[in-house]
Design a protein around this motif. Structure first.
Motif, short mmCIF file in Angstrom:
data_model
loop_
_atom_site.label_atom_id
_atom_site.label_comp_id
_atom_site.label_asym_id
_atom_site.label_seq_id
_atom_site.Cartn_x
_atom_site.Cartn_y
_atom_site.Cartn_z
N GLU A 143 0.84 -1.19 0.00
CA GLU A 143 0.00 0.00 0.00
C GLU A 143 0.88 1.25 0.00
O GLU A 143 1.84 1.35 0.76
CB GLU A 143 -0.90 0.01 1.24
N LEU A 144 0.54 2.18 -0.87
CA LEU A 144 1.20 3.48 -0.90
C LEU A 144 0.59 4.31 0.23
O LEU A 144 -0.59 4.61 0.22
CB LEU A 144 0.97 4.17 -2.25
N ARG A 145 1.40 4.65 1.24
CA ARG A 145 0.90 5.39 2.40
C ARG A 145 1.05 6.89 2.24
O ARG A 145 0.20 7.65 2.70
CB ARG A 145 1.65 4.95 3.67
N GLU A 146 2.14 7.31 1.63
CA GLU A 146 2.38 8.75 1.44
C GLU A 146 3.01 8.96 0.09
O GLU A 146 3.75 8.12 -0.41
CB GLU A 146 3.33 9.30 2.52
N PHE A 147 2.71 10.13 -0.49
CA PHE A 147 3.29 10.49 -1.78
C PHE A 147 3.36 12.01 -1.84
O PHE A 147 2.35 12.68 -1.62
CB PHE A 147 2.41 9.96 -2.93
N SER A 148 4.54 12.54 -2.10
CA SER A 148 4.66 14.00 -2.20
C SER A 148 5.75 14.39 -3.19
O SER A 148 6.74 13.67 -3.35
CB SER A 148 4.96 14.62 -0.83
N VAL A 149 5.51 15.50 -3.86
CA VAL A 149 6.49 16.12 -4.75
C VAL A 149 6.33 17.62 -4.54
O VAL A 149 5.48 18.26 -5.16
CB VAL A 149 6.26 15.76 -6.24
N PRO A 150 7.11 18.20 -3.60
CA PRO A 150 6.99 19.63 -3.33
C PRO A 150 7.16 20.45 -4.61
O PRO A 150 8.01 20.16 -5.45
CB PRO A 150 8.13 19.91 -2.35
#
Length: 181
Positions: A50-57
């Motif tokens: 499972e993908l829990r977090e994803f970020s690209v500032p």
């Protein structure tokens, strides 16, 4: 061994690592540490990722949401795999060697691989085509019939100057029976 075995069992998905990475460890050093862990049992395993977090500032919210959905579609899944008797007897040696030669021009090396009892704390870095750089931390537990890993991956590339993508994956594997005949 298949990637579904590699990630949950050692990941060799890795948040919460408190120690800083140190100098590169040789494959032999990592294999020696991995050999201190309980060897997996042969059999049929189920893995839930499972993908829990994803970020690209710096990426606009709409684009970030589209990227997250795309990564989730590929990451959030349940799969099964058969771990043969010979793979189980070999422990994690093949996995360590395969992670060093990830393929398609990608090279990886461990800077940390601490295995104490059922606990695993590891860090590796990978470089590849297009100026790809990835740092991965793994933190979790490994038992002969199950594993639970959190993997934190930070990716950057010369193709995306100044941007860093961060993903946190959770992967759980458990033995569900014998391999089909």
């Amino acid at each position: 061994m298949r990637a579904t075995f590699i990630l949950p069992f050692s990941i060799l998905a890795l948040a919460g690592c408190s120690s800083e990475p140190s100098a590169e460890k040789s494959a032999e050093d990592v294999i020696a540490a991995a050999n201190q862990m309980a060897r997996p049992l042969p059999g049929l395993y189920e893995t839930k990722a499972e993908l829990r977090e994803f970020s690209v500032p710096g990426v606009p919210a709409a684009q970030l949401d589209m990227m997250k959905k795309q990564f989730s579609a590929n990451a959030d899944r349940t799969s099964t795999f058969c771990l043969t008797k010979s793979q189980a007897e070999n422990g994690f040696e093949d996995m360590v060697r395969q992670m060093g030669e990830a393929g398609e021009g990608v090279k990886c090396s461990f800077s940390r691989f601490d295995a104490a009892g059922a606990k695993l704390d590891a860090a590796l870095t990978c470089t590849g085509p297009g100026g790809m750089n990835m740092a991965m931390n793994m933190d979790g537990t490994v038992a002969p019939d199950r594993s639970d890993m959190t993997m934190t991956m930070k990716n950057s590339s010369s193709m995306m100057p100044g941007m860093e993508m961060t993903m946190v994956m959770q992967s759980e594997s458990r033995r569900i029976g014998e391999c089909p005949a």
